[in-house]
Design an enzyme around this catalytic site. Structure first.
Site, PDB file in Angstrom:
ATOM      1  N   TYR A 155      44.483  19.948  54.737  1.00 34.01           N
ATOM      2  CA  TYR A 155      45.510  19.711  55.608  1.00 34.01           C
ATOM      3  C   TYR A 155      45.915  20.933  56.502  1.00 34.01           C
ATOM      4  O   TYR A 155      45.958  21.915  55.742  1.00 34.01           O
ATOM      5  CB  TYR A 155      46.688  19.092  54.674  1.00 34.01           C
ATOM      6  CG  TYR A 155      47.897  18.677  55.356  1.00 34.01           C
ATOM      7  CD1 TYR A 155      47.837  17.792  56.352  1.00 34.01           C
ATOM      8  CD2 TYR A 155      49.105  19.416  55.058  1.00 34.01           C
ATOM      9  CE1 TYR A 155      48.831  17.451  57.108  1.00 34.01           C
ATOM     10  CE2 TYR A 155      50.226  18.868  55.804  1.00 34.01           C
ATOM     11  CZ  TYR A 155      50.142  17.927  56.872  1.00 34.01           C
ATOM     12  OH  TYR A 155      51.190  17.643  57.709  1.00 34.01           O
ATOM     13  N   LYS A 209      52.568  10.446  49.867  1.00 31.26           N
ATOM     14  CA  LYS A 209      51.279   9.613  49.948  1.00 31.26           C
ATOM     15  C   LYS A 209      50.961   8.517  48.826  1.00 31.26           C
ATOM     16  O   LYS A 209      51.987   7.742  48.637  1.00 31.26           O
ATOM     17  CB  LYS A 209      49.946  10.570  50.212  1.00 31.26           C
ATOM     18  CG  LYS A 209      50.245  11.805  51.100  1.00 31.26           C
ATOM     19  CD  LYS A 209      50.295  11.198  52.572  1.00 31.26           C
ATOM     20  CE  LYS A 209      50.410  12.267  53.402  1.00 31.26           C
ATOM     21  NZ  LYS A 209      51.613  13.206  53.360  1.00 31.26           N
ATOM     22  N   ASP A 244      44.523  20.516  45.309  1.00 29.94           N
ATOM     23  CA  ASP A 244      45.651  19.389  46.000  1.00 29.94           C
ATOM     24  C   ASP A 244      45.059  18.125  45.830  1.00 29.94           C
ATOM     25  O   ASP A 244      43.853  17.977  45.984  1.00 29.94           O
ATOM     26  CB  ASP A 244      45.812  19.899  47.374  1.00 29.94           C
ATOM     27  CG  ASP A 244      46.715  18.791  48.218  1.00 29.94           C
ATOM     28  OD1 ASP A 244      46.733  17.817  47.838  1.00 29.94           O
ATOM     29  OD2 ASP A 244      47.044  19.310  49.009  1.00 29.94           O
TER      30      ASP A 244
END
Ligand code: LCS
Length: 395
Positions: free
Chosen positions: A112, A209, A184
């Site tokens: 990200y 999410k 992650d």
């Protein structure tokens, strides 16, 4: 739930973290309070000494937040969790807890964007150096590790290109250099991938999410593999202050009750849509862990229990082709973020990565026509019909 028993994720999603409370409410109450009373001076002293039972102050802990932390820790099969105000707060807390001037980090190049920026600007300013490598290539990790490497940080599948890295191999490299493996796990959720099974030391999530799943909360989570790491992380989070509040903890915990059920539908819908896209004349290339054409298809099968709900695909016509799809979808929602019940679509070249110089963007494998789809739990055929008509709008 019997704490001594190992339940499946279907059962854990519904029951994990929910213990009996004062009035035996089936749904745990929201302790909307900033602070807690002590019975007397000795009780207060015992809480501050860490020996007594109870809570002190909500930044340091709150029963509604603990319930959520227990739920995610149980799903991850880790030791204990720490809920944070966002995924970035979780990531920042982990970096701060373990890194200091002179340290080196090996980080996936497909992560990200703000995670890259955090390491490349803020932590660089503090004297921490990072090598960004293609962690789907285990040899590239091995080659990047140095004497002062303290952490290997992996996002798998990686955002937005969905490359998959071998966690077991990365853990072996990390541990043979006395470094930590931090993963992650946002794109898979603990239902599809359990990094602790492969040797991870710390797992982070953007609970914004899949864990929450309803696109209505921003939140994060850190899960530690043991008490030693939990204590370091807890102390750091308490000092940095990026904690999650009781109301949002309650909402995420409510969302988690359907996590396993939602992941089943995300997997099934995304598989069907990826296969449809692979055969569409306006689509050049599809990246999805459930397709044999995915470069790490075999590894995905070994490491994940399902392919997940994220698809990346390249449309014909470059930037204009991508924009045509964005401007013509009717059921898919044009928005960033991912992992919710509603299908979201975005086009990095004209949206999230529009300010990035084209050459740099292409180097990061974010091509002009790349579209990222977060497949929701709607009817797969209705989603396919929507994508089909939008793709056919590309001249
Ligand atoms: N990790 C991953 C893999 C993410 O995708 C995101 C956010 C974060 C961490 C940060 O979490 P947050 O602080 O937003 O809760 N990803 C986003 C994305 O792809 N589009 O919008 C946000």
């Amino acid at each position: 739930m019997d704490k001594a028993k190992q339940y499946t994720d279907d059962t854990k999603s519904v029951h994990a973290g929910i213990s009996d409370n004062e009035h035996l409410a089936v749904v745990p109450p929201i302790y909307q309070t900033s602070t807690f009373k002590f019975h007397d001076a000795d009780h207060g002293a015992s809480l501050f000494a860490g020996s007594g039972d109870g809570y002190i102050y909500t930044r340091m802990g709150n029963p509604t937040v603990t319930a959520l932390e227990d739920a995610v820790a149980q799903l991850e099969e880790g030791h204990k969790g720490l809920a944070t105000a966002s995924g970035m707060a979780a990531i920042h807390t982990v970096f701060t807890a373990y890194l200091q001037q002179g340290d080196h980090v090996v980080c996936s190049e497909a992560v990200y964007g703000p995670t890259t920026t955090l390491l490349a600007t803020v932590f660089r300013k503090y004297g921490v150096e990072t090598s960004f490598v293609d962690t789907s290539n285990t040899e590239a990790i091995r080659a990047a590790v140095k004497e002062n490497t303290k952490m290997i940080y992996i996002e798998t599948p990686g955002n937005p290109t969905l490359v998959i890295s071998d966690l077991q191999a990365a853990a072996q490299i990390a541990h043979s250099h006395d470094a930590l493996l931090v993963v992650d796990n946002t794109f898979s959720s603990p239902v599809l991938q359990k990094p602790f099974h492969f040797g991870a030391d710390v797992v982070v999530h953007s609970m914004t999410k899949f864990l929450n799943g309803h696109a209505d909360v921003v939140a994060g989570m850190i899960v530690a593999k043991d008490e030693e790491n939990y204590k370091i992380l807890r102390k750091t989070l308490n000092l940095l202050g990026g904690v999650l509040d009781p109301m949002n903890s309650f909402l995420v915990h409510r969302g988690i009750k359907t996590l396993a059920a939602r992941m089943t539908i995300h997997n099934k819908n995304a598989q069907k849509i990826a296969e449809f896209l692979e055969n569409h004349s306006k689509v050049e290339h599809v990246v999805f862990p459930g397709l044999k054409s995915h470069p790490q298809y075999e590894l995905a099968k070994k490491q994940m229990s399902g392919p997940g709900g994220m698809i990346s695909f390249d449309v014909v016509g470059g930037v204009e082709g991508g924009k045509a799809v964005m401007n013509n979808v009717k059921l898919c929602q044009l928005a960033v973020s991912l992992g919710g019940v509603e299908t979201l679509i975005q086009h990095p070249a004209s949206m999230t990565h529009a300010i990035m110089p084209r050459e740099e963007r292409l180097k990061a494998h974010i091509t002009d026509g790349l579209v990222r789809l977060s497949v929701g739990i709607e009817d797969a055929d209705e989603l396919i019909a929507d994508l089909d008509q939008a793709l056919n709008c590309i001249p």
